[in-house]
Design an enzyme around this catalytic site. Structure first.
Site, PDB file in Angstrom:
ATOM      1  N   GLU A   3      22.198 -25.314  48.297  1.00 42.45           N
ATOM      2  CA  GLU A   3      21.436 -26.409  47.692  1.00 42.45           C
ATOM      3  C   GLU A   3      21.713 -26.478  46.198  1.00 42.45           C
ATOM      4  OE1 GLU A   3      19.790 -28.983  47.885  1.00 42.45           O
ATOM      5  OE2 GLU A   3      18.209 -28.965  49.359  1.00 42.45           O
ATOM      6  N   ASP A   4      21.541 -27.666  45.639  1.00 39.62           N
ATOM      7  CA  ASP A   4      21.651 -27.797  44.194  1.00 39.62           C
ATOM      8  C   ASP A   4      20.378 -27.343  43.497  1.00 39.62           C
ATOM      9  OD1 ASP A   4      20.142 -29.982  45.095  1.00 39.62           O
ATOM     10  OD2 ASP A   4      21.333 -31.486  44.048  1.00 39.62           O
TER      11      ASP A   4
ATOM     12  N   PHE B 131      12.981 -32.441  34.641  1.00 45.24           N
ATOM     13  CA  PHE B 131      13.887 -33.183  35.512  1.00 45.24           C
ATOM     14  C   PHE B 131      15.304 -33.032  34.985  1.00 45.24           C
ATOM     15  CE2 PHE B 131      16.101 -36.683  37.470  1.00 45.24           C
ATOM     16  CZ  PHE B 131      15.670 -36.555  38.777  1.00 45.24           C
TER      17      PHE B 131
ATOM     18  N   ASP C 230      21.356 -35.688  40.145  1.00 47.58           N
ATOM     19  CA  ASP C 230      21.403 -37.048  39.624  1.00 47.58           C
ATOM     20  C   ASP C 230      20.034 -37.581  39.238  1.00 47.58           C
ATOM     21  OD1 ASP C 230      20.625 -39.421  41.994  1.00 47.58           O
ATOM     22  OD2 ASP C 230      20.663 -37.308  42.549  1.00 47.58           O
TER      23      ASP C 230
ATOM     24  N   ASP D 126      12.629 -27.137  44.545  1.00 45.18           N
ATOM     25  CA  ASP D 126      11.380 -27.164  43.797  1.00 45.18           C
ATOM     26  C   ASP D 126      10.194 -26.953  44.727  1.00 45.18           C
ATOM     27  OD1 ASP D 126      11.274 -29.850  44.761  1.00 45.18           O
ATOM     28  OD2 ASP D 126      12.033 -30.613  42.876  1.00 45.18           O
TER      29      ASP D 126
ATOM     30  N   LYS E  87      13.018 -23.977  40.888  1.00 46.48           N
ATOM     31  CA  LYS E  87      11.809 -24.226  40.106  1.00 46.48           C
ATOM     32  C   LYS E  87      10.643 -23.563  40.840  1.00 46.48           C
ATOM     33  CE  LYS E  87      12.991 -28.793  38.243  1.00 46.48           C
ATOM     34  NZ  LYS E  87      12.520 -30.198  38.179  1.00 46.48           N
TER      35      LYS E  87
ATOM     36  N   LYS F  62      23.727 -35.000  48.501  1.00 45.48           N
ATOM     37  CA  LYS F  62      24.963 -35.157  47.802  1.00 45.48           C
ATOM     38  C   LYS F  62      25.085 -34.129  46.698  1.00 45.48           C
ATOM     39  CE  LYS F  62      25.009 -40.162  48.449  1.00 45.48           C
ATOM     40  NZ  LYS F  62      24.844 -41.461  47.802  1.00 45.48           N
ATOM     41  N   GLY F  63      23.964 -33.756  46.138  1.00 45.45           N
ATOM     42  CA  GLY F  63      23.970 -32.899  44.960  1.00 45.45           C
ATOM     43  C   GLY F  63      24.628 -31.553  45.136  1.00 45.45           C
TER      44      GLY F  63
ATOM     45  N   ARG G  30      25.702 -37.161  37.972  1.00 45.87           N
ATOM     46  CA  ARG G  30      26.152 -36.062  38.832  1.00 45.87           C
ATOM     47  C   ARG G  30      27.388 -35.364  38.261  1.00 45.87           C
ATOM     48  NH1 ARG G  30      23.621 -36.087  43.780  1.00 45.87           N
ATOM     49  NH2 ARG G  30      22.934 -38.092  44.568  1.00 45.87           N
TER      50      ARG G  30
END
Length: 174
Positions: A97-98, A151, A158, A101, A129, A41-42, A164
């Site tokens: 992608e949001d 984080f 989120d 990592d 990251k 969703k991000g 979000r």
């Protein structure tokens, strides 16, 4: 009690950088069409802002891939929750992608998508990251920001489905 959120990247910084990345992608794909795959969703917030700024033809599809649940760390188990609606055969694919990592999710996803015979696959992320990368073979072609191992929330990211909608990138201070 509400979580405390510290601004890491302002709305202005994020918008400016998305414009720069969109210009680079438009140059790289000049004369071609891009089939963007938004990772839900991000990724939806970033994908929409990026697509608006591209000057080449764009088609769009969505995938939902999960490895987090409601935790702040990846579980390492990747599941395709929603698959694509369209074929990728002979398309120039840009996965959006949001955040990246460990690279586990993208490593798995790229291998799945390669089997669908796209002309090319590139990867674009709002946040990276790199110090957390476990899957070193995941090559990020377009990165808006490399960030420290904190984080983050906002701009689609989120914490247990909250935050979000923040127009900036913030750090949840737990």
């Amino acid at each position: 009690m509400a979580d405390k959120i510290r601004v890491l990247l302002s709305e202005e910084e994020v918008n400016h950088r998305i414009g720069e990345i969109a210009a680079q992608i438009s140059r790289d794909y000049d004369g071609k069409a891009i089939h963007m795959i938004c990772i839900l969703k991000g990724g939806v917030f970033f994908t929409c802002e990026l697509a608006k700024r591209l000057t080449v033809p764009v088609s769009l599809d969505f995938m939902s891939v999960s490895s987090y649940g409601d935790d702040t760390k990846s579980s390492g188990v990747v599941r395709i929750v929603k698959d694509l609606d369209e074929s990728l055969k002979n398309k120039d694919v840009l996965i959006v992608e949001d955040i990246i990592d460990s690279g586990r999710t993208l490593s798995y996803l790229i291998e799945v998508l390669k089997q669908r015979e796209p002309a090319s696959i590139r990867l674009c992320t709002l946040l990276d990251k790199p110090e957390r990368r476990i899957k070193k073979q995941v090559k990020v072609d377009y990165t808006c920001f490399s960030i420290p191992d904190e984080f983050v929330v906002g701009y689609g990211l989120d914490y247990a489905q909250k935050y979000r909608n923040l127009p900036y990138i913030g750090v949840v201070e737990l």
